[in-house]
Structures are given as structure tokens and as C-alpha cells.
Motif scaffolding. Structure first.
Motif, short mmCIF file in Angstrom:
data_model
loop_
_atom_site.label_atom_id
_atom_site.label_comp_id
_atom_site.label_asym_id
_atom_site.label_seq_id
_atom_site.Cartn_x
_atom_site.Cartn_y
_atom_site.Cartn_z
N SER A 218 0.86 -1.18 0.00
CA SER A 218 0.00 0.00 0.00
C SER A 218 0.90 1.23 0.00
CB SER A 218 -0.92 -0.01 1.22
OG SER A 218 -0.18 -0.08 2.42
N ASP A 219 0.31 2.41 -0.16
CA ASP A 219 1.15 3.60 -0.25
C ASP A 219 1.89 3.89 1.05
OD1 ASP A 219 -1.27 4.32 1.01
OD2 ASP A 219 -1.10 6.40 0.35
N GLY A 220 1.47 3.27 2.15
CA GLY A 220 2.20 3.43 3.40
C GLY A 220 3.62 2.93 3.31
N LEU A 221 3.89 2.00 2.41
CA LEU A 221 5.26 1.55 2.16
C LEU A 221 6.01 2.54 1.30
CD1 LEU A 221 7.61 -0.52 2.09
CD2 LEU A 221 6.45 -1.60 0.14
N PHE A 222 5.47 2.83 0.12
CA PHE A 222 6.22 3.61 -0.87
C PHE A 222 6.30 5.09 -0.53
CE2 PHE A 222 4.55 -0.15 -3.08
CZ PHE A 222 5.75 -0.70 -3.51
N ASP A 223 5.40 5.61 0.32
CA ASP A 223 5.49 7.00 0.76
C ASP A 223 6.58 7.20 1.80
OD1 ASP A 223 3.52 8.05 -0.86
OD2 ASP A 223 1.93 7.90 0.63
N ASN A 224 7.03 6.11 2.41
CA ASN A 224 7.96 6.24 3.53
C ASN A 224 9.32 5.57 3.32
OD1 ASN A 224 6.40 7.66 5.68
ND2 ASN A 224 4.99 5.96 5.35
N VAL A 225 9.48 4.82 2.25
CA VAL A 225 10.73 4.10 2.03
C VAL A 225 11.24 4.39 0.62
CG1 VAL A 225 11.88 1.86 2.07
CG2 VAL A 225 9.93 2.28 3.58
N PHE A 226 12.48 4.80 0.53
CA PHE A 226 13.08 5.11 -0.77
C PHE A 226 13.46 3.83 -1.52
CE2 PHE A 226 13.85 9.21 1.34
CZ PHE A 226 13.45 10.08 0.34
N ASP A 227 13.61 3.99 -2.83
CA ASP A 227 13.92 2.84 -3.69
C ASP A 227 15.14 2.06 -3.21
OD1 ASP A 227 11.89 4.01 -5.11
OD2 ASP A 227 12.95 4.10 -7.02
N ASN A 228 16.22 2.78 -2.92
CA ASN A 228 17.46 2.09 -2.53
C ASN A 228 17.29 1.35 -1.21
OD1 ASN A 228 17.36 4.74 -1.25
ND2 ASN A 228 19.43 4.31 -0.51
N GLU A 229 16.42 1.85 -0.33
CA GLU A 229 16.17 1.17 0.94
C GLU A 229 15.40 -0.13 0.72
OE1 GLU A 229 15.69 4.42 4.40
OE2 GLU A 229 14.19 4.62 2.82
N ILE A 230 14.44 -0.09 -0.20
CA ILE A 230 13.68 -1.31 -0.51
C ILE A 230 14.62 -2.38 -1.06
CG2 ILE A 230 11.92 -2.31 -2.02
CD1 ILE A 230 10.39 0.33 -1.81
N ILE A 231 15.45 -1.99 -2.02
CA ILE A 231 16.36 -2.96 -2.64
C ILE A 231 17.34 -3.52 -1.63
CG2 ILE A 231 18.20 -3.23 -4.34
CD1 ILE A 231 16.72 -1.17 -6.08
N SER A 232 17.96 -2.65 -0.83
CA SER A 232 18.96 -3.12 0.14
C SER A 232 18.32 -4.02 1.19
CB SER A 232 19.66 -1.94 0.81
OG SER A 232 18.74 -1.14 1.56
N THR A 233 17.09 -3.73 1.58
CA THR A 233 16.39 -4.57 2.56
C THR A 233 16.10 -5.95 1.99
OG1 THR A 233 15.37 -2.64 3.61
CG2 THR A 233 14.35 -4.77 4.03
N ILE A 234 15.63 -6.00 0.75
CA ILE A 234 15.34 -7.28 0.11
C ILE A 234 16.61 -8.12 -0.01
CG2 ILE A 234 14.68 -8.37 -2.07
CD1 ILE A 234 12.31 -7.42 -0.48
N LEU A 235 17.72 -7.46 -0.34
CA LEU A 235 18.98 -8.19 -0.53
C LEU A 235 19.53 -8.73 0.78
CD1 LEU A 235 20.81 -5.92 -3.15
CD2 LEU A 235 19.71 -8.13 -3.53
N ARG A 236 19.12 -8.17 1.90
CA ARG A 236 19.62 -8.61 3.20
C ARG A 236 18.96 -9.89 3.69
NH1 ARG A 236 18.62 -3.62 5.57
NH2 ARG A 236 17.47 -4.67 7.24
#
Length: 304
Positions: A218-236
Motif C-alpha cells: 500500500s502507499d504506506g510503504l512507498f510513501d515512507n521508504v526510498f527505492d534504494n532502501e527497498i532494494i537493500s532490505t530485500i537483498l539482506r
């Protein structure tokens, strides 16, 4: 989300198995219960490998809506290669003494019910149409549905600002685009006659391969987390349950931080919304995350 056009535990986290039948699946269990992570084998034994999703989910309600579990709703179905869906109830309806959660939850329950319907024919846009037509609750919601076939073809229908990413080998290769009338007023399916319908959905089709990762929120994710943060979190994280949980907590932490220059505050300033001029003279600017319900679904494409 605040502008409209017309209970269990505070935190919900699950790894979802695709071994159940969508016909007997209990919608409440997707909202309120924890499960274990597993990937179901294919029912067939083809020469060509088939794919399905391993899925982790996490939902954190808006701080002021914890008692009722928030206004987001979602489901995951094992049908075909897998179906993922999120609806974000529009909170502005509360000003009319309407519970915004009722519409989003009924919409998702109806969509789940129609997943295997012959008239839907594995088309997420038609699924939205049937679910919307069957929803009688007053309210509105943004919504996204993704249906994957066993050959890896993913079909997406999106109305509003819920989003979906596809990551491949640590890089974003696809993302949906939000639909909006103006800033903070997204397209939405509504109980009102005037408004968007399934025909207004943005429709996309792409081919997934084993190892791809889906990030839906939902937009609660994308309004508060930047692209690079999403990618780095997934990679961890190799575990989709932990990845979904980490993204949801990251979004929640950012949403509560008045000094964090979030994607939402950055976009607001770009659209002309900022602090008063006298604060600008003092060197201040509009910052902070956006308090909201946060729903995250992470799905990994695996060979059946």
C-alpha cells in the motif's frame, strides 16, 4: 491516504503456503493469523518447469487505528501460479461516519471469491470489476491485483497508488506507476456512482523467471521508504517473511520520524506544499514521514 472523491494483534506477519485450495481458503486467516512458510509443488509434472510464489506478508496499522486493525486489506491465493492483492481503504470516509475498512475488506473478500471464476478468465482487471460490482459497503479504496500463471506470466491491474515492484538479481526491472487526480488524491474504486471503475485500471503484463522477487505494498510503504532502501532490505534477507517484516517496520519507523525527509515530504515540496515562508527564512522545510496503514507483500518466484 486521506482524500476521497466521492484485532487481533497489532502487527500481522505471515509466511504463506501455496498448498491450500483457494476454494476453501478462509479470508479472515489472511488478516489475523500467523502461518508457516512453504512452497507448494506443482500438481503436474511437465517437461517444462512451472513456477509459483513463496510469500511473506506484514501489516502494521496506522497508530490511531490499531484497535480495529487498520483500513488496509489483502489476500494471497494459491490459484494457478499465485494471486496477490491489496486494497487500501480511503480514510476520508470517516468524516461521514463511515468505517473505511469495511469497503476495502469486502472488496478483497469478493475478489478472493471470484479468483477462479470462469468469467474472470485469469484477468485481474475483470476480477476487479466483478469484485467491485459485488461490494455493497459504503466507501472507496485504491487496489492492486497481480495474477501469475504457472508459466511465469504476471498480469497486474492497479487503480490508485498501491504499488508493485519486480526485482531481478538485485535490480528493479519493473514498477507500477501511481494514478492520481492531484497530489494525495489517487484514483479509487468507490461505492459512489461517480468515480473510477475497473476500466480505469492500469494494466500490465510481464514475464517472470525463477529467482525474481515481487514487492507489493500500500502507499504506506512507498510513501515512507526510498527505492534504494527497498532494494537493500530485500537483498539482506533470503526469507520472504523476514523481508516483508523488515520493510514494514522500516516504513513504520520512517513514518513516525518528523525529521526524516521521506519520499512523501519530498514529493509534497515538489508539488508546492511546504512550511510557511517565515519558517523558510529560518532555513526550515517540510519533512517527516506519512503516518498510514502499511501493508507489505514479498513474493519470490520459485520453480515448482
Amino acid at each position: 491516504m486521506s482524500i476521497l472523491i466521492s484485532r487481533s494483534s497489532i502487527f500481522h506477519s505471515r509466511g504463506l503456503s501455496f498448498s491450500f485450495s483457494h476454494d476453501s481458503f478462509n479470508f479472515d486467516s489472511i488478516l489475523n493469523k500467523r502461518g508457516s512458510l512453504s512452497c507448494a509443488p506443482s500438481e503436474l509434472s511437465p517437461v517444462r518447469s512451472e513456477v509459483s510464489f513463496c510469500v511473506g506478508t506484514h501489516l502494521i496499522p496506522h497508530p490511531s487505528k490499531i484497535d480495529k486493525g487498520g483500513e488496509d486489506a489483502f489476500f494471497v491465493s494459491s490459484y494457478n501460479g499465485g494471486v496477490l492483492a491489496i486494497a487500501d481503504g480511503v480514510s476520508g470516509w470517516s468524516e461521514q461516519n463511515v468505517d473505511p475498512a469495511l469497503f476495502s475488506k469486502e472488496l478483497m473478500a469478493n475478489a478472493l471469491n471470484f479468483v477462479g471464476d470462469e468469467e474472470v478468465n485469469d484477468d485481474p482487471q475483470l476480477l476487479l470489476g466483478k469484485a467491485h460490482a459485488a461490494t455493497s459497503s459504503k466507501g472507496s479504496a485504491t487496489v492492486i491485483v497481480a495474477m501469475m500463471e504457472k508459466n511465469g506470466i504476471l498480469k497486474i491491474a492497479n487503480v490508485g497508488d498501491c504499488g508493485l515492484w519486480v526485482l531481478r538479481k538485485g535490480k528493479k526491472i519493473f514498477s507500477t506507476s501511481p494514478q492520481e487526480h492531484y497530489f494525495d488524491c489517487p484514483y479509487q474504486l468507490s461505492s459512489d456512482v461517480v468515480g473510477q471503475t475497473y476500466l480505469d485500471a492500469m494494466v500490465c503484463t510481464l514475464e517472470l523467471i525463477e529467482g525474481d522477487t515481487i514487492v507489493m505494498g500500500s502507499d504506506g510503504l512507498f510513501d515512507n521508504v526510498f527505492d534504494n532502501e527497498i532494494i537493500s532490505t530485500i537483498l539482506r534477507f533470503s526469507d520472504v517473511v523476514e523481508a516483508a517484516k523488515a520493510l514494514a517496520y522500516l516504513a513504520s519507523n520512517h513514518s513516525r520520524d518528523p525529521s526524516f525527509d521521506s519520499p512523501y515530504s519530498l514529493e509534497a515540496r515538489n508539488r508546492g506544499y511546504d512550511v510557511p515562508w517565515w519558517k523558510k527564512i529560518l532555513g526550515r522545510k517540510l519533512t517527516g514521514g506519512k503516518l498510514d496503514d502499511i501493508t507489505v507483500i514479498v513474493g519470490q518466484v520459485t520453480s515448482s
